[in-house]
Write a protein that holds these residues in place. Sequence first.
Motif, short mmCIF file in Angstrom:
data_model
loop_
_atom_site.label_atom_id
_atom_site.label_comp_id
_atom_site.label_asym_id
_atom_site.label_seq_id
_atom_site.Cartn_x
_atom_site.Cartn_y
_atom_site.Cartn_z
N LEU A 52 0.82 -1.22 0.00
CA LEU A 52 0.00 0.00 0.00
C LEU A 52 0.85 1.27 0.00
CD1 LEU A 52 -2.81 1.29 0.16
CD2 LEU A 52 -2.71 1.01 2.65
N LEU A 53 1.96 1.29 0.76
CA LEU A 53 2.73 2.52 0.90
C LEU A 53 3.24 3.07 -0.43
CD1 LEU A 53 3.86 4.73 2.70
CD2 LEU A 53 5.86 3.29 3.12
N PRO A 54 3.86 2.28 -1.30
CA PRO A 54 4.30 2.87 -2.58
C PRO A 54 3.14 3.44 -3.40
CG PRO A 54 5.40 0.77 -2.21
CD PRO A 54 4.35 0.91 -1.14
N ILE A 57 2.33 6.74 -1.72
CA ILE A 57 3.40 7.71 -2.01
C ILE A 57 3.26 8.24 -3.43
CG2 ILE A 57 5.90 7.89 -2.43
CD1 ILE A 57 5.40 8.08 0.49
N THR A 58 2.93 7.36 -4.36
CA THR A 58 2.73 7.79 -5.76
C THR A 58 1.59 8.79 -5.86
OG1 THR A 58 3.56 5.67 -6.57
CG2 THR A 58 2.24 6.97 -8.10
N ILE A 59 0.53 8.56 -5.12
CA ILE A 59 -0.61 9.49 -5.14
C ILE A 59 -0.21 10.83 -4.52
CG2 ILE A 59 -2.94 9.94 -4.23
CD1 ILE A 59 -3.48 6.91 -4.60
N VAL A 60 0.55 10.79 -3.44
CA VAL A 60 1.03 12.03 -2.82
C VAL A 60 1.90 12.79 -3.83
CG1 VAL A 60 2.54 13.01 -1.04
CG2 VAL A 60 0.90 11.23 -0.44
N ARG A 61 2.80 12.08 -4.49
CA ARG A 61 3.68 12.73 -5.47
C ARG A 61 2.89 13.32 -6.63
NH1 ARG A 61 6.92 11.60 -10.07
NH2 ARG A 61 8.86 12.77 -9.96
N LEU A 123 12.65 6.53 4.18
CA LEU A 123 11.60 5.51 4.15
C LEU A 123 12.13 4.11 3.88
CD1 LEU A 123 8.77 7.41 2.25
CD2 LEU A 123 9.01 7.04 4.71
N GLY A 124 13.39 4.01 3.42
CA GLY A 124 13.99 2.70 3.20
C GLY A 124 13.53 2.00 1.94
N PHE A 125 13.01 2.76 0.97
CA PHE A 125 12.58 2.15 -0.28
C PHE A 125 13.80 1.57 -0.99
CE2 PHE A 125 8.31 4.12 -1.69
CZ PHE A 125 7.80 4.04 -0.40
N THR A 126 13.59 0.46 -1.69
CA THR A 126 14.65 -0.05 -2.55
C THR A 126 14.74 0.87 -3.75
OG1 THR A 126 13.15 -1.42 -3.86
CG2 THR A 126 14.13 -2.44 -1.88
N TYR A 127 15.85 0.76 -4.48
CA TYR A 127 16.00 1.58 -5.69
C TYR A 127 14.86 1.32 -6.66
CZ TYR A 127 20.82 2.51 -4.15
OH TYR A 127 21.93 2.91 -3.44
N SER A 128 14.47 0.06 -6.81
CA SER A 128 13.41 -0.27 -7.77
C SER A 128 12.05 0.27 -7.30
CB SER A 128 13.35 -1.77 -8.03
OG SER A 128 13.09 -2.48 -6.84
N ASP A 129 11.79 0.22 -5.99
CA ASP A 129 10.53 0.79 -5.48
C ASP A 129 10.50 2.31 -5.68
OD1 ASP A 129 9.56 -1.67 -4.70
OD2 ASP A 129 10.14 -1.44 -2.58
N ALA A 130 11.63 2.95 -5.39
CA ALA A 130 11.71 4.40 -5.57
C ALA A 130 11.54 4.74 -7.06
CB ALA A 130 13.04 4.94 -5.04
N GLU A 132 9.88 3.10 -9.27
CA GLU A 132 8.47 2.94 -9.64
C GLU A 132 7.63 4.14 -9.17
OE1 GLU A 132 4.78 -0.08 -8.72
OE2 GLU A 132 6.81 -0.92 -8.76
N VAL A 133 7.86 4.58 -7.95
CA VAL A 133 7.13 5.73 -7.43
C VAL A 133 7.41 6.98 -8.25
CG1 VAL A 133 6.99 7.34 -5.47
CG2 VAL A 133 6.91 4.88 -5.06
N LEU A 134 8.68 7.18 -8.61
CA LEU A 134 9.08 8.38 -9.34
C LEU A 134 8.83 8.28 -10.83
CD1 LEU A 134 12.45 9.05 -7.48
CD2 LEU A 134 10.25 10.19 -7.11
N GLY A 135 8.56 7.07 -11.32
CA GLY A 135 8.31 6.88 -12.74
C GLY A 135 9.56 7.04 -13.59
#
Length: 178
Positions: A52-54, A57-61, A123-130, A132-135
Motif C-alpha cells: 500500500l505505501l508505494p 506515495i505515488t498518489i502524494v507525489r 523511508l527505506g525504499f529499494t532503488y526499484s521501489d523508488a 516505480e514511485v518516481l516513474g
Amino acid sequence: MKANFDVTPHLEDLWRYGRVLTHNDADADDLVQEALSRALSLAGGYDASRPLLPWLITIVRNTFLTGITRANAEKRRLAAYAVLSDPLLLPSQEHSVELSNVRKALAALPTEHAEVLHLVGVLGFTYSDAAEVLGVPTGTVMSRLSRARDALRVNMDHSSDRALSHLRVVGGRRDGTR
C-alpha cells in the motif's frame, strides 16, 4: 473499499514525504489530506496484492505535481521567511546548529534530489521501489541519489563554514593559548 485498505500505519511516512516535497509542515498536511482524499476515491482500483505505501506515495507525489505552480510560489515565500528568521533563531546547542545546517542543506537541494533521498534514505525504499514511485528507471534513481548525496555534502560544508565564521574566541586567543 477493501478491508486491508488501512492508511493509518502509513500516515507519518506520507506526511514526512509530503514535507520533503513542500518544505512546510502546514503544506505537507494539506498535501497529504488531498492525496488521501484522492486515494479513497481511487480505492476501487487499488491492487491489494501490492504494498500500500508505494501506491500512496505515488498518489502524494502526483498530487504535488499537479500543484507545482502553487508549490513554487510557496518556496519563494519560505525563502523570504528564512532570510528574516535566521537571525532570530540562533541555536543554543551544538546539535541544534547541526540540525539547522542539515535543514538548510536539504532545503537547498532540488526537489528531485530531496525526494529520492527521502524515499531511499528515510523511508527505506529499494532503488526499484523508488524508481516505480518516481516513474523513472532504477539507474536514474541511483544517479540522482549519488548526486543528491554529493550536493548534500557540499551544502553541509558551506553551511558549516558559514556557522564557524560567526564564532569568536572568548577568554583566549585564536591560536588556542591563554
